[in-house]
Design a protein around this motif. Structure first.
Motif, PDB file in Angstrom:
ATOM      1  N   GLY A  15       5.645  -1.702  -6.917  1.00 53.66           N
ATOM      2  CA  GLY A  15       4.790  -0.244  -6.473  1.00 53.66           C
ATOM      3  C   GLY A  15       4.291  -0.244  -5.497  1.00 53.66           C
ATOM      4  N   ALA A  16       3.975   0.429  -4.985  1.00 56.42           N
ATOM      5  CA  ALA A  16       3.333  -0.056  -3.705  1.00 56.42           C
ATOM      6  C   ALA A  16       2.981  -1.177  -2.574  1.00 56.42           C
ATOM      7  CB  ALA A  16       2.700   0.971  -2.821  1.00 56.42           C
ATOM      8  N   ALA A  17       2.326  -1.374  -3.192  1.00 57.49           N
ATOM      9  CA  ALA A  17       1.554  -3.379  -2.933  1.00 57.49           C
ATOM     10  C   ALA A  17       2.964  -4.048  -3.007  1.00 57.49           C
ATOM     11  CB  ALA A  17       0.541  -3.320  -3.501  1.00 57.49           C
ATOM     12  N   ALA A 173       1.957   2.072 -15.755  1.00 60.33           N
ATOM     13  CA  ALA A 173       0.491   1.637 -16.031  1.00 60.33           C
ATOM     14  C   ALA A 173       0.852   0.362 -17.824  1.00 60.33           C
ATOM     15  CB  ALA A 173      -0.991   2.439 -15.058  1.00 60.33           C
ATOM     16  N   THR A 174       0.231  -0.748 -17.119  1.00 56.55           N
ATOM     17  CA  THR A 174      -0.079  -1.852 -18.709  1.00 56.55           C
ATOM     18  C   THR A 174      -1.421  -2.285 -17.942  1.00 56.55           C
ATOM     19  OG1 THR A 174       0.498  -3.074 -17.854  1.00 56.55           O
ATOM     20  CG2 THR A 174       1.873  -1.630 -18.926  1.00 56.55           C
ATOM     21  N   GLY A 175      -2.670  -3.586 -18.434  1.00 60.16           N
ATOM     22  CA  GLY A 175      -2.865  -4.190 -18.153  1.00 60.16           C
ATOM     23  C   GLY A 175      -2.444  -5.699 -18.329  1.00 60.16           C
ATOM     24  N   LYS A 334      -5.719  11.459 -16.229  1.00 59.22           N
ATOM     25  CA  LYS A 334      -5.533  12.097 -14.817  1.00 59.22           C
ATOM     26  C   LYS A 334      -6.509  11.433 -13.366  1.00 59.22           C
ATOM     27  CE  LYS A 334      -4.165  16.520 -16.323  1.00 59.22           C
ATOM     28  NZ  LYS A 334      -5.224  17.407 -16.676  1.00 59.22           N
ATOM     29  N   ALA A 335      -6.554  10.311 -13.802  1.00 56.82           N
ATOM     30  CA  ALA A 335      -7.018   9.425 -13.011  1.00 56.82           C
ATOM     31  C   ALA A 335      -6.513   8.972 -11.571  1.00 56.82           C
ATOM     32  CB  ALA A 335      -8.657   8.106 -13.184  1.00 56.82           C
ATOM     33  N   GLU A 336      -6.236   9.096 -10.412  1.00 58.56           N
ATOM     34  CA  GLU A 336      -5.693   8.649  -9.497  1.00 58.56           C
ATOM     35  C   GLU A 336      -5.615   7.087  -9.483  1.00 58.56           C
ATOM     36  OE1 GLU A 336      -5.011  10.806  -6.053  1.00 58.56           O
ATOM     37  OE2 GLU A 336      -4.214  12.847  -6.546  1.00 58.56           O
ATOM     38  N   VAL A 337      -6.803   6.797  -9.731  1.00 56.87           N
ATOM     39  CA  VAL A 337      -7.107   5.577  -9.372  1.00 56.87           C
ATOM     40  C   VAL A 337      -7.960   4.371 -10.242  1.00 56.87           C
ATOM     41  CG1 VAL A 337      -6.930   5.007  -7.083  1.00 56.87           C
ATOM     42  CG2 VAL A 337      -8.508   5.607  -8.078  1.00 56.87           C
TER      43      VAL A 337
END
Ligand code: FDA
Length: 392
Positions: A15-17, A173-175, A334-337
């Motif tokens: 991703g970005a980082a 997204a995963t944990g 729906k959360a962006e972060v």
């Protein structure tokens, strides 16, 4: 079987980082992702135009149990460093509002820029690659992967966790990052959805689609931005911003049209056209459906001329200090972060390296550093990715 050649760095999450880190981690570094495309969140960000940073980004725009943690990385790789990188790749941009910088082209252009940087650094991106198990012995990490369906074991002295938060599982997204943190004895701060619409049952379904400028306040913080009524509750930039500061069971206060002095406007109208009905007059200041609802809630009716300043008090209260108690949020869907994450107390703010496990780094959203809405979260990804990449 001969031991596999150690990688200079293995970065988990393209991703970005992770991509930023790979671009600085040196030749031979590998960044993996379980998805078949890198940077999916960059692709969907900023309505497809990636709000890649903010002109005014600074530590004050971030939430963390330790508000000082982000300072080092943010000051060593700043918004202007990323703007310079964009310029070097010929990617043009514009300021939309409040210092928020967006790409002129589609967000894919930023992904291409990062992939070009990774290739120039002679690092590699392995997609459709999953992590099965991580072992740690003699200062090395041994990582069992499944790459394109085939098992593969790699070793490395530098393992960077860049697997992001919990928001939007649909796009990857995963944990994983939280599990790795726990495996290596790192504490986690509580996680919850951030930059997320707030729900109010069906209280506002009659107002769905109405938008209005507003000042949202909660726990001593306020934001002046647009408020949007939806079938589920409230959304829009003002709500996303304040959601980072809201906890279950608390009220948020709403001041509609913060630049407007309602009492003066109503007094003027009373002088000019006092025979007009209150709701009609208010509909000149607010969206019509919202004006009708506010007047209904205030219990007032009739001609403006018949309502003294004192009689208008309940209406003014509702317009300037409307206390609302959300039932919840729309959640990680729906959360962006994700607010919270790997506790910064266990990490070096300079290199993002674990204080207890040399060679293990955590960067980006998985760490307990969360930005406001407006390009701050990508800036954290760039700054923390750069800090780890250059330290390896
Ligand atoms: P990110 O989520 O970008 O990357 C994590 C990577 O790890 C993903 O590629 C994922 O597939 C991979 N991964 C996860 N689990 C894995 C596993 N088990 N195995 C292998 N790989 C795994 N911010 C901003 O500043 N400006 C904006 O305009 C926006 N807009 C925006 C819109 C929407 C809809 C969302 C959801 C979010 C934003 N954001 C934003 C927030 C921003 O996208 C976010 O903060 C950064 O992408 C975080 O970067 P990371 O690299 O930490 O995680």
């Amino acid at each position: 079987m001969p031991a596999p050649t150690p990688l200079p760095a293995l970065i988990l999450g393209a991703g970005a980082a992770g991509l930023m880190c790979a671009a600085h981690a040196g030749p031979g570094a590998v960044v993996i992702d379980h998805m078949d495309r890198p940077g999916e969140k960059i692709r969907i960000s900023g309505g497809g135009r990636c709000n890649f940073t903010n002109m005014y980004a600074g530590p004050q725009n971030f939430l963390s149990a330790n508000p000082h943690f982000a300072k080092s990385a943010l000051s060593r790789y700043t918004q202007w460093d990323f703007v310079y990188l964009m310029g070097r790749h010929g990617v043009t941009w514009h300021e939309k509002t409040l210092g928020q910088l967006f790409c002129d082209e589609k967000s894919e252009r930023v992904i291409r820029l990062l992939l070009d940087e990774v290739a120039a650094a002679q690092a590699e991106v392995w997609l459709k690659t999953e992590v099965r198990e991580i072992r740690h012995a003699d200062g090395r990490f041994v990582v069992d992967l499944i790459r394109d369906g085939q098992p593969l074991t790699v070793t490395t002295r530098a393992l960077v966790v860049a697997s992001g938060g919990k928001s939007i599982p649909k796009i990857g997204a995963t944990g994983l990052g939280y599990r790795i943190a726990e495996q290596f004895g790192h504490a986690l701060t509580d996680t919850r959805p951030g930059l997320v619409p707030l729900t109010f049952g069906d209280s506002f379904s009659d107002l769905a689609g109405v938008a209005c400028p507003a000042r949202l306040s909660c726990n001593g913080t306020s934001f002046d931005e647009a408020l949007l009524f939806t079938h589920r509750g409230l959304s829009g930039p003002a709500i996303l911003q304040i959601s980072n500061f809201w906890h279950e069971g608390e009220d948020v206060s709403v001041r509609l049209c913060p630049d407007l002095d309602f009492l003066s406007s109503l007094k003027e109208e009373r002088q000019r056209a006092g025979r007009r009905d209150l709701e009609t007059v208010l509909a000149g200041l607010l969206p019509k459906r919202l004006a009708a609802q506010v007047v209904r809630d205030s219990g007032l009716k009739g001609r403006l001329a018949d309502l003294s300043d004192a009689a208008l008090a309940p209406l003014l209260d509702r317009l300037t200090d409307w206390h609302l108690r959300p039932t919840g949020t729309e959640g990680y869907r729906k959360a962006e972060v994700t607010l919270g994450g790997v506790d910064t107390a266990g990490l070096s703010s300079r290199s993002m390296e674990s204080r207890s496990v040399p060679g293990l780094h955590f960067i980006g959203e998985v760490v307990d550093v969360t930005g406001w809405l407006g390009g701050y979260n990508f800036q954290w990804a760039w700054s923390s990715g750069w800090a780890a990449g250059t330290a390896i």
